[in-house]
Design an enzyme around this catalytic site. Sequence first.
Site, PDB file in Angstrom:
ATOM      1  N   SER A 188       0.847  -1.195   0.000  1.00 31.21           N
ATOM      2  CA  SER A 188       0.000   0.000   0.000  1.00 31.21           C
ATOM      3  C   SER A 188       0.879   1.240   0.000  1.00 31.21           C
ATOM      4  O   SER A 188       2.023   1.202   0.450  1.00 31.21           O
ATOM      5  CB  SER A 188      -0.879   0.000   1.254  1.00 31.21           C
ATOM      6  N   TYR A 215       0.382  -0.188  10.715  1.00 34.98           N
ATOM      7  CA  TYR A 215      -0.037  -0.552   9.359  1.00 34.98           C
ATOM      8  C   TYR A 215       1.067  -0.203   8.362  1.00 34.98           C
ATOM      9  O   TYR A 215       1.411  -1.012   7.486  1.00 34.98           O
ATOM     10  CB  TYR A 215      -1.331   0.179   8.997  1.00 34.98           C
TER      11      TYR A 215
END
Length: 315
Positions: free
Chosen positions: A158, A183
């Site tokens: 990502s 994350y």
Amino acid sequence: MTTAQHKIGSGFDARSTAADVLDGIDLTGKLAVVTGGYSGLGLETTRALVAAGAHVVVPARRRDTAEQALAGIDGVEIDELDLGDLDSVRGFAERFLASGRGIDILINNAGIMACPETRVGPGWEAQFATNHLGHYALTNLLWPALARDGARVVSVSSAGHRRSPIRWDDVQFTHGYDKWEAYGQAKTANILFAVQLDALGKDSGVRAFSLHPGGILTPLQRHVPKSEQVAMGWIDEDGNALNPSFKSPEQGAATQVWAATSPQLDGKGGVYCEDCEIAEPSDGDAPGVRGYATDPEQAARLWALSAELTGINAF
């Protein structure tokens, strides 16, 4: 020879769909494994690969949910897998290897994002454990099947990797948990994993890629409160997408399908992709990949740490 981290002129873009990048590609006789291939981008990826002729194995943490989501799609096989549980990962890998089949495509797609502080296994931070360590273990345990015919391994990362490099002094966030930094670290790990796997696997014909699928509203956002999504400009108060750059699920699945199948990437590997193209390096605010995420020394260091933590290393 590993390709430099620069665009190759693929002819596709942010609005290309999985069907677009598969146009003219026949996957008949190919076997793909797609983790989380029953929800969000994973479901669109499964549909696209099956439509191109592939047989797709979907290992799922929620088998009943997977069976409902994939009902009516021919050419799909469902098994059980919890990436946060190494015994579950070993069980799936053993069952698959016992079938005697090779793997042509492995898409490490499943993941969690911005969850409350959660510990799994021997106290591992859940995002690092699920998004990275589980896929690290799975790929290494499936290595005989991957090496048989020279698979492509795709690691879904990502743009969130820009939020954090690997926190070498506290990888498990034992001090001061931040859900978005955790994350970011996990997504950086996904990129570094592909860098090192490609370096280790290319002599066996196995090539690895990582990617940013784009911004898409999917069940991945389930841990992010609606108020936070509104504040970040993702959605309005009614839950409608606000960000004009957000993609449809069909567009969001395109880059991982492109990385898994495109002949444009033959002989290449170890690179991070976005918008169905190899991304440019970027250490500023521009799109692209941060240098710390593609650094071969950090990739080798993360591989060694992952082998130590899991006790698994095919090499």
